[in-house]
Design an enzyme around this catalytic site. Structure first.
Site, PDB file in Angstrom:
ATOM      1  N   ASP A 165      -1.102   1.741  -3.895  1.00 60.20           N
ATOM      2  CA  ASP A 165      -1.989   0.721  -4.474  1.00 60.20           C
ATOM      3  C   ASP A 165      -3.358   1.289  -4.842  1.00 60.20           C
ATOM      4  O   ASP A 165      -4.258   0.548  -5.245  1.00 60.20           O
ATOM      5  CB  ASP A 165      -2.143  -0.469  -3.527  1.00 60.20           C
ATOM      6  CG  ASP A 165      -2.832  -0.097  -2.230  1.00 60.20           C
ATOM      7  OD1 ASP A 165      -2.648   1.043  -1.758  1.00 60.20           O
ATOM      8  OD2 ASP A 165      -3.564  -0.940  -1.685  1.00 60.20           O
TER       9      ASP A 165
ATOM     10  N   SER B  28       0.797  -1.220   0.000  1.00 60.98           N
ATOM     11  CA  SER B  28       0.000   0.000   0.000  1.00 60.98           C
ATOM     12  C   SER B  28       0.836   1.279   0.000  1.00 60.98           C
ATOM     13  O   SER B  28       1.598   1.513  -0.916  1.00 60.98           O
ATOM     14  CB  SER B  28      -0.955  -0.029   1.184  1.00 60.98           C
ATOM     15  OG  SER B  28      -1.843   1.031   1.091  1.00 60.98           O
ATOM     16  N   HIS B  29       0.728   2.071   1.056  1.00 60.83           N
ATOM     17  CA  HIS B  29       1.398   3.369   1.105  1.00 60.83           C
ATOM     18  C   HIS B  29       2.824   3.262   1.620  1.00 60.83           C
ATOM     19  O   HIS B  29       3.508   4.271   1.734  1.00 60.83           O
ATOM     20  CB  HIS B  29       0.587   4.301   1.997  1.00 60.83           C
ATOM     21  CG  HIS B  29       0.385   3.696   3.350  1.00 60.83           C
ATOM     22  ND1 HIS B  29      -0.499   2.667   3.553  1.00 60.83           N
ATOM     23  CD2 HIS B  29       0.984   3.927   4.534  1.00 60.83           C
ATOM     24  CE1 HIS B  29      -0.444   2.304   4.820  1.00 60.83           C
ATOM     25  NE2 HIS B  29       0.444   3.045   5.442  1.00 60.83           N
TER      26      HIS B  29
ATOM     27  N   ASP C 152      -2.624   6.725  -3.201  1.00 58.70           N
ATOM     28  CA  ASP C 152      -1.424   6.066  -2.659  1.00 58.70           C
ATOM     29  C   ASP C 152      -0.892   4.974  -3.582  1.00 58.70           C
ATOM     30  O   ASP C 152      -1.379   4.784  -4.695  1.00 58.70           O
ATOM     31  CB  ASP C 152      -1.694   5.513  -1.251  1.00 58.70           C
ATOM     32  CG  ASP C 152      -2.586   4.284  -1.253  1.00 58.70           C
ATOM     33  OD1 ASP C 152      -3.382   4.138  -2.197  1.00 58.70           O
ATOM     34  OD2 ASP C 152      -2.482   3.463  -0.326  1.00 58.70           O
TER      35      ASP C 152
ATOM     36  N   ASP D  28      -5.868   2.781  -3.088  1.00 60.14           N
ATOM     37  CA  ASP D  28      -7.106   2.755  -2.294  1.00 60.14           C
ATOM     38  C   ASP D  28      -7.270   3.997  -1.412  1.00 60.14           C
ATOM     39  O   ASP D  28      -8.347   4.240  -0.883  1.00 60.14           O
ATOM     40  CB  ASP D  28      -7.233   1.459  -1.478  1.00 60.14           C
ATOM     41  CG  ASP D  28      -6.029   1.190  -0.600  1.00 60.14           C
ATOM     42  OD1 ASP D  28      -5.072   1.987  -0.622  1.00 60.14           O
ATOM     43  OD2 ASP D  28      -6.053   0.158   0.108  1.00 60.14           O
ATOM     44  N   ARG D  29      -6.193   4.792  -1.257  1.00 57.80           N
ATOM     45  CA  ARG D  29      -6.326   6.012  -0.440  1.00 57.80           C
ATOM     46  C   ARG D  29      -6.478   7.244  -1.319  1.00 57.80           C
ATOM     47  O   ARG D  29      -6.125   7.216  -2.500  1.00 57.80           O
ATOM     48  CB  ARG D  29      -5.078   6.211   0.404  1.00 57.80           C
ATOM     49  CG  ARG D  29      -4.866   5.131   1.406  1.00 57.80           C
ATOM     50  CD  ARG D  29      -3.704   5.471   2.309  1.00 57.80           C
ATOM     51  NE  ARG D  29      -3.602   4.439   3.324  1.00 57.80           N
ATOM     52  CZ  ARG D  29      -3.057   4.603   4.513  1.00 57.80           C
ATOM     53  NH1 ARG D  29      -2.536   5.766   4.838  1.00 57.80           N
ATOM     54  NH2 ARG D  29      -3.021   3.625   5.388  1.00 57.80           N
TER      55      ARG D  29
ATOM     56  N   LYS E 183     -11.499   0.192  -0.023  1.00 58.22           N
ATOM     57  CA  LYS E 183     -11.595   1.638  -0.162  1.00 58.22           C
ATOM     58  C   LYS E 183     -11.065   2.001  -1.543  1.00 58.22           C
ATOM     59  O   LYS E 183     -10.343   1.217  -2.158  1.00 58.22           O
ATOM     60  CB  LYS E 183     -10.842   2.346   0.956  1.00 58.22           C
ATOM     61  CG  LYS E 183      -9.385   1.962   1.131  1.00 58.22           C
ATOM     62  CD  LYS E 183      -8.858   2.592   2.408  1.00 58.22           C
ATOM     63  CE  LYS E 183      -7.373   2.336   2.598  1.00 58.22           C
ATOM     64  NZ  LYS E 183      -7.087   1.113   3.359  1.00 58.22           N
TER      65      LYS E 183
HETATM   66  C1  VG1 Z   1      -3.431   1.860   8.551  1.00 57.37           C
HETATM   67  C2  VG1 Z   1      -4.623   2.774   8.754  1.00 57.37           C
HETATM   68  C3  VG1 Z   1      -5.914   2.014   8.524  1.00 57.37           C
HETATM   69  C4  VG1 Z   1      -5.888   1.384   7.119  1.00 57.37           C
HETATM   70  C5  VG1 Z   1      -4.645   0.539   6.949  1.00 57.37           C
HETATM   71  C6  VG1 Z   1      -4.500  -0.005   5.544  1.00 57.37           C
HETATM   72  O1  VG1 Z   1      -3.470   0.814   9.492  1.00 57.37           O
HETATM   73  O2  VG1 Z   1      -4.600   3.348  10.036  1.00 57.37           O
HETATM   74  O3  VG1 Z   1      -7.004   2.870   8.692  1.00 57.37           O
HETATM   75  O4  VG1 Z   1      -7.027   0.584   6.923  1.00 57.37           O
HETATM   76  O5  VG1 Z   1      -3.480   1.315   7.229  1.00 57.37           O
HETATM   77  O6  VG1 Z   1      -4.472   1.022   4.600  1.00 57.37           O
HETATM   78  P1  VG1 Z   1      -2.604   0.812  10.839  1.00 57.37           P
HETATM   79  O7  VG1 Z   1      -2.898  -0.521  11.479  1.00 57.37           O
HETATM   80  O8  VG1 Z   1      -1.184   1.013  10.421  1.00 57.37           O
HETATM   81  O9  VG1 Z   1      -3.079   1.978  11.643  1.00 57.37           O
HETATM   82  V1  VG1 Z   1      -3.708   0.780   3.099  1.00 57.37           V
HETATM   83  O10 VG1 Z   1      -3.967   2.036   2.124  1.00 57.37           O
HETATM   84  O11 VG1 Z   1      -2.130   0.556   3.729  1.00 57.37           O
HETATM   85  O12 VG1 Z   1      -4.257  -0.713   2.580  1.00 57.37           O
HETATM   86 CO    CO Z   2      -3.359   1.664   0.152  1.00 56.02          CO
END
Ligand code: VG1
Ligand code: CO
Length: 566
Positions: free
Chosen positions: A282, A114-115, A280, A284-285, A381
């Site tokens: 992937d 992801s990010h 981001d 989704d953000r 998302k």
């Molecule tokens: C973080 C965010 C959470 C989100 C997750 C995955 O998790 O706080 O809200 O769903 O990333 O997002 P954590 O456990 O680090 O707080 V993504 O865009 O990385 O799939």
């Molecule tokens: Co993401």
């Protein structure tokens, strides 16, 4: 071609426990002999893939192409009937969710961290999604984890690698393979949801005063953004930037917030851009940012929920069946739900908790404070969806008020004037020592069991505001559909005036511990525009001071300042 199933001996690796969103580790860890293979086999041991169709797609980061071939080898040996793969192994997370649903696949494997930054010295990730298109629930991820602890062999079929760059049908041993276009199904999906003619007319007829800029942050969404903003909406090429996906995201941190998307923020301010947005790694953000106007994700989902039934064809037709947010997300959307007489669910952090409610028809629009916004059109998302939702709403609002330009700022101020405003901010303390983080958690738990903070009053030194603690608690959740229970999802300090501070440990980091502190203070509409339209950090200053003091966070973590403020 003839093929042979081979069994390879292996030993369990420690720590293959999926976190908030899949297994995320450094690339170097995934590259250890048998490491990736073990985890992929554990998925197939947990969910029998015989005769099933699975989707594979990744965000294009370093190590994606190799891992697609690994999944083909192990999946075919475990009896997968068919793999549907995005061209070059690429699918954004929302696009993959859509493909699983649209092609009626049994699930999918998403290759993304992801990010988190990418490249040989950064992160990689593997996530399993189920047949509704959403991330596997904890019952499945726990089972996968159990399998990783006792694995002794994995199965492979060794054949020459598949050419991922060629669309069309082929076979890998006993398994059918279909390579599909990564972008077109997704563009079709959005065109079915939003009023593209209205948006197109708006952005083109007001192009002098309403400029648009989309930043792909060198993540997976570049081609999706180009297809939508340039090809479908007819915006100039200059309205997309960093739109070429790179395996290391250009060395950046592909996380759309004010810190990491500074390139977007700077250009928006310099070039007088009314509507800027980023997504981001992937896809989704999302972040929505116009000249002088930043939309917090908590406000973003509330505003989309407020306007959707009127402005967005998908909701105009299908209606809105409930709203939801993750627990640390601000209560702004609750006020919208209340006014509209809708259910509003509060779930733990992580998109997987929304899926059951959507499948049961009790949830249409939801969001997380972490720049995640989406709806029941898929089960992830969806960054580009949220960005186009905002454009659709702005186009509609401008059609309603043709004599003024309604930009992001005006829309926000209108919203606060009706609903009041929940000021919200998150402080992240990244890669702190695990012991320090544990001490903070333990200290809060002691306050919970001894009720030692309740009824105590704390005064901010700089603002003089007083905050009296009402209660400190642990957030536990029972899923209203399958009644599964998730405990210890964050510690909440609630104050008499409705303000709140939440502490949580991140479940997506790949090194040390990351502590998140979420701060929220509500100001009613009656407070008037001067109070309502204040800068966020200004509005929260006193509460943040008090939160740091009562939690002793700085002492436990040995950090004066957070790594990132959003
Ligand atoms: C973080 C965010 C959470 C989100 C997750 C995955 O998790 O706080 O809200 O769903 O990333 O997002 P954590 O456990 O680090 O707080 V993504 O865009 O990385 O799939
Ligand atoms: Co993401």
């Amino acid at each position: 071609m003839s093929y042979q199933v081979k069994e390879i001996q292996t030993k369990p690796f420690e720590g293959q426990k999926p976190g908030t969103s899949g297994l995320r580790k450094r690339v170097k860890i995934f590259q250890q002999e048998h490491y990736t293979e073990n985890f992929v086999q554990a998925i197939f041991d947990a969910v029998d893939p015989k005769g099933k169709t699975l989707v594979i797609g990744g965000d294009g980061r370093y190590y994606c192409p190799e891992t697609v071939q690994t999944i083909l080898k192990i999946g075919s040996a475990n009896g997968v009937a068919k793999f549907i793969i995005g061209k070059d192994g690429i699918l954004s997370t929302p696009a993959a969710s859509n493909i699983i649903r649209k092609y009626k696949a049994d699930g999918g494997i998403l290759l993304t961290a992801s990010h988190n930054p990418g490249g040989p010295n950064n992160d990689f990730g593997i996530k399993y999604n189920v047949s509704n298109g959403g991330p596997a629930p904890e019952s499945v991820t726990n089972k996968i984890y159990e399998k990783t602890k006792s694995i002794s062999t994995y199965k492979v079929i060794e054949l020459p690698p598949i050419d991922l760059g060629k669309k069309g049908f082929s076979t890998y041993g006993p398994t059918n393979v279909e390579i599909i276009d990564s972008v077109s199904d997704y563009v079709q999906l959005l065109e079915d949801i939003f009023d593209f003619p209205l948006i197109k007319n708006f952005v083109q007829s007001r192009s002098n005063e309403f400029k648009v800029l989309f930043d792909g942050m060198h993540g997976v969404t570049g081609p999706y953004g180009h297809a939508i903003f340039v090809d479908a909406l007819g915006l100039p090429e200059s309205s997309v930037q960093n739109a070429i996906p790179l395996p290391d995201f250009g060395g950046g941190h592909p996380d759309p917030n004010l810190t990491y998307a500074h390139e977007l923020v700077e250009r928006v301010e310099r070039d007088n851009i009314q509507f800027g947005a980023a997504s981001d790694g992937d896809g989704d953000r999302n972040m929505i940012y116009g000249k002088g106007a930043f939309v917090t994700p908590s406000d973003s989902v509330a505003i989309i929920a407020d306007w959707a039934a009127e402005a967005i064809p998908y909701f105009k037709k299908g209606g809105i069946h409930g709203l939801a947010r993750s627990m640390p997300t601000s209560a702004q959307i609750d006020y919208v739900a209340k006014k509209k007489g809708l259910e509003c669910h509060v779930v733990p952090t992580g998109w997987k908790f929304f899926g059951n409610l959507m499948d049961a028809g009790r949830l249409s629009i939801c969001g997380e404070e972490s720049f995640g916004t989406g709806s029941d059109h898929i089960r992830e998302k969806d960054g580009v969806w949220a960005i186009v939702a905002w454009l659709n709403i702005l186009a509609y609002a401008n059609q309603q008020s043709p004599n003024e330009l309604v930009g992001i700022k005006q829309l926000l101020e209108k919203h606060y004037a009706v609903y009041g405003r929940s000021f919200f901010s998150r402080y992240d303390y990244e890669e702190v020592s695990s012991e320090g983080a544990q001490k903070l958690v333990d200290a809060l738990n002691e306050h919970i069991s001894a009720s030692s903070l309740a009824k105590t009053t704390h005064t901010s030194k700089s603002t003089g505001q007083k905050f009296t603690v009402a209660e400190v608690s642990n957030f536990d959740y029972t899923d209203p559909i399958d009644h599964s229970v998730s405990k210890n999802q964050g510690q909440v300090v609630r104050f008499d005036d409705g303000s709140r501070v939440v502490f949580r440990l991140s479940g997506t980091g790949s090194q040390g511990a990351t502590v998140r502190m979420y701060v929220e203070r509500y100001v009613p509409a009656s407070a008037g525009p001067a109070e309502l339209n204040k800068d966020t950090q200004e509005g929260l200053k006193g509460l943040i001071e008090v939160a740091l003091e009562i939690s002793k966070l700085r002492e436990f973590l040995e950090r004066e300042k957070p790594t990132v403020i959003t």
